[in-house]
Design an enzyme around this catalytic site. Structure first.
Site, mmCIF file in Angstrom:
data_model
loop_
_atom_site.group_PDB
_atom_site.id
_atom_site.type_symbol
_atom_site.label_atom_id
_atom_site.label_comp_id
_atom_site.label_asym_id
_atom_site.label_seq_id
_atom_site.Cartn_x
_atom_site.Cartn_y
_atom_site.Cartn_z
ATOM 1 N N HIS A 234 3.374 3.541 -6.621
ATOM 2 C CA HIS A 234 3.149 4.810 -6.164
ATOM 3 C C HIS A 234 5.427 5.826 -6.829
ATOM 4 O O HIS A 234 5.505 6.035 -6.040
ATOM 5 C CB HIS A 234 2.748 5.255 -5.141
ATOM 6 C CG HIS A 234 2.518 7.060 -4.388
ATOM 7 N ND1 HIS A 234 2.591 7.326 -3.875
ATOM 8 C CD2 HIS A 234 2.867 8.303 -5.254
ATOM 9 C CE1 HIS A 234 1.684 8.807 -3.633
ATOM 10 N NE2 HIS A 234 2.346 9.290 -4.641
ATOM 11 N N GLY A 239 0.219 12.198 -8.885
ATOM 12 C CA GLY A 239 -1.176 12.095 -8.810
ATOM 13 C C GLY A 239 -1.318 11.182 -8.606
ATOM 14 O O GLY A 239 -2.963 10.503 -8.007
ATOM 15 N N GLY A 240 -0.621 10.552 -7.584
ATOM 16 C CA GLY A 240 -0.603 8.997 -7.073
ATOM 17 C C GLY A 240 -1.631 9.201 -5.835
ATOM 18 O O GLY A 240 -1.934 8.181 -5.216
ATOM 19 N N THR A 241 -1.066 10.259 -4.711
ATOM 20 C CA THR A 241 -1.650 10.909 -3.935
ATOM 21 C C THR A 241 -3.374 10.020 -3.975
ATOM 22 O O THR A 241 -4.040 10.132 -3.225
ATOM 23 C CB THR A 241 -0.982 11.593 -3.142
ATOM 24 O OG1 THR A 241 -0.022 11.755 -2.429
ATOM 25 C CG2 THR A 241 -2.159 11.891 -2.045
ATOM 26 N N LYS A 265 -3.649 5.983 7.329
ATOM 27 C CA LYS A 265 -4.003 4.654 7.006
ATOM 28 C C LYS A 265 -5.352 4.728 7.154
ATOM 29 O O LYS A 265 -5.951 4.614 7.898
ATOM 30 C CB LYS A 265 -3.362 3.961 7.426
ATOM 31 C CG LYS A 265 -1.373 3.749 6.987
ATOM 32 C CD LYS A 265 -0.420 3.046 7.432
ATOM 33 C CE LYS A 265 -0.784 3.107 8.854
ATOM 34 N NZ LYS A 265 0.544 1.769 9.588
ATOM 35 N N TRP A 286 4.146 2.793 3.751
ATOM 36 C CA TRP A 286 5.507 2.498 2.773
ATOM 37 C C TRP A 286 6.500 1.183 4.068
ATOM 38 O O TRP A 286 6.838 0.903 4.325
ATOM 39 C CB TRP A 286 6.668 3.765 3.333
ATOM 40 C CG TRP A 286 5.599 4.896 2.641
ATOM 41 C CD1 TRP A 286 5.117 5.842 3.490
ATOM 42 C CD2 TRP A 286 5.050 5.400 1.295
ATOM 43 N NE1 TRP A 286 4.707 7.133 2.860
ATOM 44 C CE2 TRP A 286 4.300 6.258 1.212
ATOM 45 C CE3 TRP A 286 5.244 4.517 0.844
ATOM 46 C CZ2 TRP A 286 4.652 7.146 0.678
ATOM 47 C CZ3 TRP A 286 4.473 5.058 -0.657
ATOM 48 C CH2 TRP A 286 4.140 6.229 -0.781
ATOM 49 N N HIS A 291 8.346 5.649 -0.960
ATOM 50 C CA HIS A 291 7.706 5.367 -3.196
ATOM 51 C C HIS A 291 9.228 4.324 -3.693
ATOM 52 O O HIS A 291 9.482 3.987 -4.720
ATOM 53 C CB HIS A 291 8.709 6.674 -3.168
ATOM 54 C CG HIS A 291 7.449 7.287 -3.160
ATOM 55 N ND1 HIS A 291 6.872 7.615 -4.064
ATOM 56 C CD2 HIS A 291 7.581 8.773 -2.344
ATOM 57 C CE1 HIS A 291 6.091 8.990 -3.310
ATOM 58 N NE2 HIS A 291 6.097 8.988 -2.097
ATOM 59 N N SER A 334 7.340 19.592 -10.815
ATOM 60 C CA SER A 334 6.625 19.612 -10.213
ATOM 61 C C SER A 334 7.231 19.497 -8.835
ATOM 62 O O SER A 334 7.425 19.290 -7.699
ATOM 63 C CB SER A 334 5.552 18.663 -10.023
ATOM 64 O OG SER A 334 4.484 18.312 -9.297
ATOM 65 N N THR A 458 -12.320 13.685 -10.734
ATOM 66 C CA THR A 458 -11.778 15.534 -11.441
ATOM 67 C C THR A 458 -10.420 15.638 -11.740
ATOM 68 O O THR A 458 -9.541 14.836 -11.240
ATOM 69 C CB THR A 458 -11.713 16.202 -10.529
ATOM 70 O OG1 THR A 458 -13.463 16.108 -9.146
ATOM 71 C CG2 THR A 458 -12.127 17.663 -10.620
#
Length: 611
Positions: A234, A239-241, A265, A286, A291, A334, A458
């Site tokens: 990630h 947009g990984g979430t 989770k 994590w 990350h 971002s 989407t």
């Protein structure tokens, strides 16, 4: 007081004399003001009391009756009007009458009310005639039939009212021409391709890199019931979430992930096992740090998953790494907006070669608890900002360049090694997607892992980064700060779109091959049934055939010859057997029938073998 009474007595008009034959009138005052009523009550002979009232209701004046004594106007109902009434009474009678008629004629309120009343009456009358004419035209023939009783008329009226009510409801529910129910052309228009160009560019893609077939064909034999594991790398602000939530909530599985309300989770166990098949933020958390990058995950995941087992008892797992990339400029903006809101990612370990970096190797860009409220210029001016070329750093093997120690090799050589390592790792990953191509990302993931999503992805074209307005100079500077990410993203986008085109072409070829096989199968079934009927007909004697069919059809013979020719083309064994039968002409009809039946059985056997 005496003077006012004397003036009133002097100005009082003489009493009225009624003519003979005139009806009597009442003298009660009406619609006077409070002052006039008090004056009339205190002095019956005053001017206010001497004002003559009109006749009572239902009593009309005669033709020869004298005109009414001038009634003070309604505007004189006040004290000023009461004082001016004697002056108005001193005028001649004809003059008073003309002034009274003129005042009534030019009363604006009365004129407007009269015009409005007459206008509405005229409109209503016209509308009545129009509606009556319309109903006579529509329902005239029906009413002239003569056999319609009262119940039929009521039923017809109910149907008309129901139709009008339906029209009103339709206009209320579906106003205008944008209603989906009225789009009849949708039934005839073709269904648009859901994987069309999502970045609003030309659908024709021109590749710039040459990739082999093995690089384009990504078909992973993922065994969810075995020991294989999907590891999601990630990267921040890509947009990984959203993609991580799709993995735990939107995949069709035999045993779906259990996600409880209020918990981030989810429990993603294999069917029949209490062991996870997904290593990501929303399944295991994590576990290798916030990350974690490629260097951390490759050394941490095996230890976390199988750390409690003996090394000799650890299964031979296949770790399938996946990730999501994004346009470097949009991702950089971002991340800046995210840092402005107070994000720091201090919990990131940055472990490389078994140790985290020192403060000299990785200095901080801010001195406080966070970097909230920092302007874009300050964000870009920090030389130690990890947002610069973040995607290349997180996808490369940092052990090749001495981790975070910048004094190991020159900067140019370091950048080249990092970029090549990131490209190689990205190319050999099981899957990677692009934020700008959500539907294509979904398609490639489904084809790679043979796992289908429940609902489609989407595409969000409006993000926090898109709301930031920057000029061309700032954009060029951001591209220079992320020059490694820009080259990596160009490489990834080319590989991604080539994989998509390759998989789509392969899908079309497989569908075409499947249709051809279906046609062959149907053709074989037709020939099979034809030979079975032909073998049954040959078992009968010629005399019986003639007796059963005295008038043979020549078209049927032609059909049999064509089917025999097709049989020779599709069955070489039958041709050999017929040649053998032609060589043995003296063996009799029984032997020829046996050879033909054997050839038919051989063809049927070949068709069954193909099936």
């Amino acid at each position: 007081m005496a003077l006012s009474a004397f003036a009133a007595r002097a100005l009082r008009p003489p009493p009225l004399q009624l003519e003979q034959g005139a009806p009597a009138r009442t003298t009660c005052p009406r619609r006077h003001s409070r002052v006039e009523a008090e004056l009339a009550a205190s002095r019956p002979g005053s001017v206010a009391a001497s004002v003559r009232a009109g006749p009572p209701r239902g009593v009309s004046l005669g033709i020869n009756s004298p005109p009414l004594q001038d009634e003070p106007p309604k505007a004189f109902s006040s004290l000023a009007g009461a004082l001016c009434a004697p002056l108005f009474a001193l005028l001649p009678r004809g003059r008073r009458r003309r002034m009274h008629d003129l005042r009534r004629r030019w009363d604006l309120g009365s004129l407007c009310r009269a015009l409005l009343t007459r206008g509405l009456a005229a409109v209503g009358h016209s509308l009545k005639h129009v509606l009556s004419a319309i109903f006579s035209k529509i329902f005239g023939p029906l009413a002239s039939v003569g056999n319609m009783d009262e119940k039929s008329n009521k039923l017809l009226l109910a149907l008309v009212m129901l139709f009008l009510f339906a029209v009103i409801v339709l206009q209320y529910v579906c106003p205008g021409t944008e209603c989906q129910l009225l789009r009849l052309q949708a039934f005839s228009s073709p269904v648009p391709d859901p994987y069309r160009s999502e970045d609003e560019s030309s659908s024709r893609f021109v590749p710039h890199y040459n990739f082999s077939r093995s690089d384009l064909l990504r078909k992973v034999d993922f065994d969810i019931k075995g020991d294989d594991l999907i590891v999601f790398l990630h990267i921040q602000k890509t947009g990984g979430t959203t993609f991580g939530r799709h993995l735990v909530r939107n995949i069709q599985l035999e045993q779906p992930c259990e996600c409880r309300v209020g918990q981030k989770k989810c429990t993603c166990h294999r069917p029949g096992k209490k062991e996870t098949w997904l290593f990501s933020r929303f399944s295991t958390g994590w576990s290798c740090g916030l990350h974690a990058d490629w260097t951390e995950l490759t050394s941490c995941v095996p230890a976390v998953v199988d750390g409690k087992r003996d090394a000799r008892l650890r299964p031979s797992r296949n770790f399938h790494y996946i990730t999501i990339l994004r346009d470097p400029v949009s991702r950089y903006l971002s991340e800046w907006r995210h840092v402005q809101r107070g994000a720091t990612w201090k919990a990131s370990l940055h472990v490389c070669d078994g140790r985290p970096p020192t403060s000299e190797e990785l200095p901080s860009c801010y001195s406080g608890d966070d970097w909230s409220g920092c302007p874009l210029k300050e964000f870009m001016d920090c030389p130690y900002n990890l947002a610069n070329n973040r995607q290349v750093r997180m996808l490369s093997d940092l052990t090749l360049v001495g981790c975070y120690n910048l004094s190991v090799m020159p900067e140019k050589q370091r950048n080249k090694i990092l970029l090549e390592s990131a490209k190689s790792n990205l190319k050999h990953m099981a899957f990677f997607g692009l934020t700008e191509f959500q539907r294509k990302t979904q398609y490639l993931f489904e084809k790679t892992f043979n796992m289908n999503f429940i609902s489609p992805f989407t595409q969000y074209n409006t993000t926090r980064a898109s709301s930031v307005e920057i000029n061309e100079e700032i954009q060029k500077r951001i591209e220079r700060l992320n020059f490694l990410d820009m080259e990596l993203y160009g490489f990834a986008k080319d590989l991604f779109l080539q994989r998509y085109q390759f998989m789509r072409q392969k899908e079309h070829q497989d569908a075409r091959r499947k249709r051809q096989e279906q046609r062959k199968f149907l053709k074989g079934r037709f020939l099979q049934t034809h030979f079975q009927s032909q073998s049954q007909g040959q078992n009968q004697s010629p005399g019986q055939n003639l007796s059963q069919n005295p008038n043979p059809n020549p078209n049927q013979n032609l059909t049999q010859r064509l089917s025999q020719n097709l049989t020779r083309n599709f069955n070489p064994n039958l041709i050999q057997k017929e040649n053998r039968g032609s060589q043995k002409q003296g063996s009799g009809h029984k032997q020829r029938d046996g050879s033909s039946s054997n050839g038919t059985n051989d063809y049927i056997g070949s068709v069954e073998t193909w099936r």
